[in-house]
Design a protein around this motif. Sequence first.
Motif, PDB file in Angstrom:
ATOM      1  N   ASP A 224       0.830  -1.206   0.000  1.00 38.61           N
ATOM      2  CA  ASP A 224       0.000   0.000   0.000  1.00 38.61           C
ATOM      3  C   ASP A 224       0.858   1.248   0.000  1.00 38.61           C
ATOM      4  OD1 ASP A 224      -2.287  -1.450   0.007  1.00 38.61           O
ATOM      5  OD2 ASP A 224      -2.574  -1.386   2.174  1.00 38.61           O
ATOM      6  N   LEU A 225       2.075   1.073  -0.490  1.00 41.79           N
ATOM      7  CA  LEU A 225       2.999   2.187  -0.468  1.00 41.79           C
ATOM      8  C   LEU A 225       3.121   2.819  -1.844  1.00 41.79           C
ATOM      9  CD1 LEU A 225       5.117   3.312   1.713  1.00 41.79           C
ATOM     10  CD2 LEU A 225       6.792   2.202   0.250  1.00 41.79           C
TER      11      LEU A 225
ATOM     12  N   LEU B  68       5.521   5.254  -3.900  1.00 37.88           N
ATOM     13  CA  LEU B  68       6.864   5.746  -3.746  1.00 37.88           C
ATOM     14  C   LEU B  68       7.133   6.912  -4.679  1.00 37.88           C
ATOM     15  CD1 LEU B  68       8.833   4.443  -1.816  1.00 37.88           C
ATOM     16  CD2 LEU B  68      10.044   3.606  -3.812  1.00 37.88           C
TER      17      LEU B  68
ATOM     18  N   LEU C 292       5.653  17.420  -2.041  1.00 38.15           N
ATOM     19  CA  LEU C 292       5.710  16.235  -1.188  1.00 38.15           C
ATOM     20  C   LEU C 292       4.611  16.274  -0.136  1.00 38.15           C
ATOM     21  CD1 LEU C 292       9.562  15.900  -0.671  1.00 38.15           C
ATOM     22  CD2 LEU C 292       8.105  14.937  -2.461  1.00 38.15           C
ATOM     23  N   ASN C 293       4.430  17.440   0.452  1.00 38.33           N
ATOM     24  CA  ASN C 293       3.374  17.564   1.449  1.00 38.33           C
ATOM     25  C   ASN C 293       2.019  17.245   0.845  1.00 38.33           C
ATOM     26  OD1 ASN C 293       4.878  18.285   3.732  1.00 38.33           O
ATOM     27  ND2 ASN C 293       5.023  20.398   3.041  1.00 38.33           N
TER      28      ASN C 293
ATOM     29  N   SER D 119       1.640  13.488   0.120  1.00 37.38           N
ATOM     30  CA  SER D 119       1.456  12.699   1.343  1.00 37.38           C
ATOM     31  C   SER D 119       0.031  12.795   1.826  1.00 37.38           C
ATOM     32  CB  SER D 119       2.357  13.224   2.463  1.00 37.38           C
ATOM     33  OG  SER D 119       3.684  13.087   2.101  1.00 37.38           O
ATOM     34  N   THR D 120      -0.454  14.018   1.870  1.00 41.77           N
ATOM     35  CA  THR D 120      -1.798  14.236   2.369  1.00 41.77           C
ATOM     36  C   THR D 120      -2.814  13.557   1.468  1.00 41.77           C
ATOM     37  OG1 THR D 120      -1.022  16.336   3.215  1.00 41.77           O
ATOM     38  CG2 THR D 120      -3.390  16.010   3.119  1.00 41.77           C
TER      39      THR D 120
ATOM     40  N   GLY E 149      -2.825   9.691   1.514  1.00 41.69           N
ATOM     41  CA  GLY E 149      -3.365   9.246   2.791  1.00 41.69           C
ATOM     42  C   GLY E 149      -4.870   9.068   2.742  1.00 41.69           C
TER      43      GLY E 149
ATOM     44  N   THR F  13       0.026   4.984   1.413  1.00 43.32           N
ATOM     45  CA  THR F  13       1.037   5.736   2.153  1.00 43.32           C
ATOM     46  C   THR F  13       2.082   6.234   1.166  1.00 43.32           C
ATOM     47  OG1 THR F  13       0.722   4.406   4.122  1.00 43.32           O
ATOM     48  CG2 THR F  13       2.803   5.564   3.920  1.00 43.32           C
ATOM     49  N   PHE F  14       2.337   7.493   1.223  1.00 47.22           N
ATOM     50  CA  PHE F  14       3.312   8.061   0.302  1.00 47.22           C
ATOM     51  C   PHE F  14       4.650   8.207   1.000  1.00 47.22           C
ATOM     52  CE2 PHE F  14       5.362  11.736  -1.791  1.00 47.22           C
ATOM     53  CZ  PHE F  14       5.381  11.261  -3.101  1.00 47.22           C
ATOM     54  N   ALA F  15       5.708   7.829   0.336  1.00 45.02           N
ATOM     55  CA  ALA F  15       7.045   8.031   0.878  1.00 45.02           C
ATOM     56  C   ALA F  15       7.972   8.408  -0.262  1.00 45.02           C
ATOM     57  CB  ALA F  15       7.546   6.773   1.567  1.00 45.02           C
ATOM     58  N   VAL F  16       8.959   9.194   0.040  1.00 45.32           N
ATOM     59  CA  VAL F  16       9.868   9.666  -1.000  1.00 45.32           C
ATOM     60  C   VAL F  16      11.221   9.012  -0.866  1.00 45.32           C
ATOM     61  CG1 VAL F  16      10.519  11.745  -2.203  1.00 45.32           C
ATOM     62  CG2 VAL F  16       9.086  11.889  -0.160  1.00 45.32           C
ATOM     63  N   HIS F  17      11.745   8.601  -1.967  1.00 45.13           N
ATOM     64  CA  HIS F  17      13.113   8.100  -1.955  1.00 45.13           C
ATOM     65  C   HIS F  17      13.983   9.044  -2.769  1.00 45.13           C
ATOM     66  CE1 HIS F  17      16.555   5.487  -2.100  1.00 45.13           C
ATOM     67  NE2 HIS F  17      16.572   5.607  -3.404  1.00 45.13           N
ATOM     68  N   LEU F  18      15.065   9.488  -2.165  1.00 47.94           N
ATOM     69  CA  LEU F  18      15.989  10.369  -2.873  1.00 47.94           C
ATOM     70  C   LEU F  18      17.084   9.510  -3.448  1.00 47.94           C
ATOM     71  CD1 LEU F  18      15.904  12.715   0.108  1.00 47.94           C
ATOM     72  CD2 LEU F  18      15.391  13.512  -2.187  1.00 47.94           C
TER      73      LEU F  18
END
Lengths: 325, 325
Positions: free
Chosen positions: A50-51, A53, A69-70, A73-74, A77, A82-87
């Motif tokens: 459920d991610l 990326l 990004l904000n 994420s919001t 949700g 679920t949002f996540a960032v990979h640099l």
Amino acid sequence: MSRATVSYVLNDTPHQKIPQQTRERVLEAAQRLAYSPSPAARSLRNGRSDLVLGVLKVGPIGSVVGALLNAMSTRFGTDGLTFAVHLHSPGLRPVSDVWKAVTPAAVVVLSGLDAAEQADLQRSGTPVLVSLSPAFTPHPLLDGSGTRVVCVEYASRAAAALQVEHLVATGHRRIAVVTLTDPQVRQLAEGRLDAALEAAHEAGLPAPHVVEVADDSPQAVAAAVRTWQAEGVTGVVTYNDEVAMAVLSAARDAGLRVPEDLAVIGLDDLPAARSAQPPLTTVGLDAEALADFVGRSVAAVLAGDPDVPEEPTTGFAHLVRRASA
Amino acid sequence: MSRATVSYVLNDTPHQKIPQQTRERVLEAAQRLAYSPSPAARSLRNGRSDLVLGVLKVGPIGSVVGALLNAMSTRFGTDGLTFAVHLHSPGLRPVSDVWKAVTPAAVVVLSGLDAAEQADLQRSGTPVLVSLSPAFTPHPLLDGSGTRVVCVEYASRAAAALQVEHLVATGHRRIAVVTLTDPQVRQLAEGRLDAALEAAHEAGLPAPHVVEVADDSPQAVAAAVRTWQAEGVTGVVTYNDEVAMAVLSAARDAGLRVPEDLAVIGLDDLPAARSAQPPLTTVGLDAEALADFVGRSVAAVLAGDPDVPEEPTTGFAHLVRRASA
DNA sequence: CTGAAAGCGCTAACAT
DNA sequence: ATGTTAGCGCTTTCAG
């Protein structure tokens, strides 16, 4: 009461009529035992987690990216993702390393994937791939890969067109476009420049002056500003607000009044733009609107919808009218 | 050739002597089939994924946080872990939602978890939990939860102490501390203020003037700056560089020379600090050093090491000496 | 409507 | 040294 029953009530599986009483018993027990399903097992079973990326290349992160990004994420949700960032560090490690850590439901490319990495991603089996990268072209041979590719134009064409249109609307005909040569922002800079030139052409303007500068210091633009007087340039469109503020500063040094002698319009609507001298007219980016569009697209694809939502025709930018143009 | 053999060579399992020939055959086949192991299955089996999750509350992301994220991504990459950041919206959705999307190998709390969320996290079974939050206290009752908690002091005590020590070293005795009342940065602001007061006390200084301002505009600090002249304050320590630049601006308006009449020292070493008037003396944060420490701690815990590395006694900050103090 | 059971892909203990 | 196998925890047919 069996595992299956539990699974049904916990997932609200539709078309499964579970008696209210059983339902409550399950919920109560889950509550009491602080039960929470194992993400790993669910991902294994479902084929995806459920991610969502986000992928971004390492580098300075400013308020524009921060807002994006904000907003993402919001937004994600709100539909259970679920949002996540990979640099990722281009050259240092391949992005594909990420896919050995997670099986995302979707990947949102915010910047900096090269052609080979794009193809890898399409091959990786990730259900949805959203790209904001102006130069992104889905790999044509990989159409049947199961990865659905969605491209979105953000922060370039529509935004640059708005800049030019505002100058045109306020009566300017001879305009200059200031772009940045910094290789770090090449893609974006080229996209914006192209769009500005095209908008100027469509408005029937003479070909704009194109000024390439190395950085956003007042020194870098000073020479160009001085030539504009002679050339009859009355309006200038810049790569972003920082360049615009450098132009403002150089114009002041050159004794030009803004906007009377020179109208300046920026892009990004940074916090500092409001307190510039004079307050900077600029184009703001609609991070929430973009996040909403991306969120809806991802949800549609994951739900198996054949067609994704239409991109708003207005783009994701709006004019912020202040004093400088 | 069985699955186990394959697993062994692909994971370089130690103490398993696989003949070179078999080894190569496996590798070749993996290559040819573009085989890549399923993260979901591995996580299910291993009890954890290879993902390290950073948690940050939504809000403006500036260059300091940006640098931290970049450093973490790069660092964790070097030992086979993938770093990703999740921005959580306090109040909107519980952070615990994240654990239904992934089973991270470690969580790094960068900001904004309240006490209940901390406890949840410790209960979640995540192997390592690193917290940079100044106010974080590991839940004492949850010691046996299997989650190893590591707390690191970053960007507050050591940094604020450095600010004060520099003023002391340059002969100042009556100093002021400017802090921010913005609730968004409360924890950090309090940590820095405490540390500054403590450092002043240890240096035998009279109690510093504490000035609380609502934002980092020159107007907000103007009144305080004017009173300092009368009070004999010659040096000022600020919450961060932005406040310091506001002080610089207010000092100029008040006709004070910096650093002769008033020495100003900031914190963060923003890009803008270098080009301030005069160039701002400040304290820079060592994102790489911190990331390295965090990376080593996480690796140690995951490897089952009983004790984590010692935190460098110098902290993660350094003085950046320029003209303002 | 509920219970039983088959895997998803992988690793590690065990047997050969 | 290599092969066999039992699960990790979940979802989802399939019977009952």
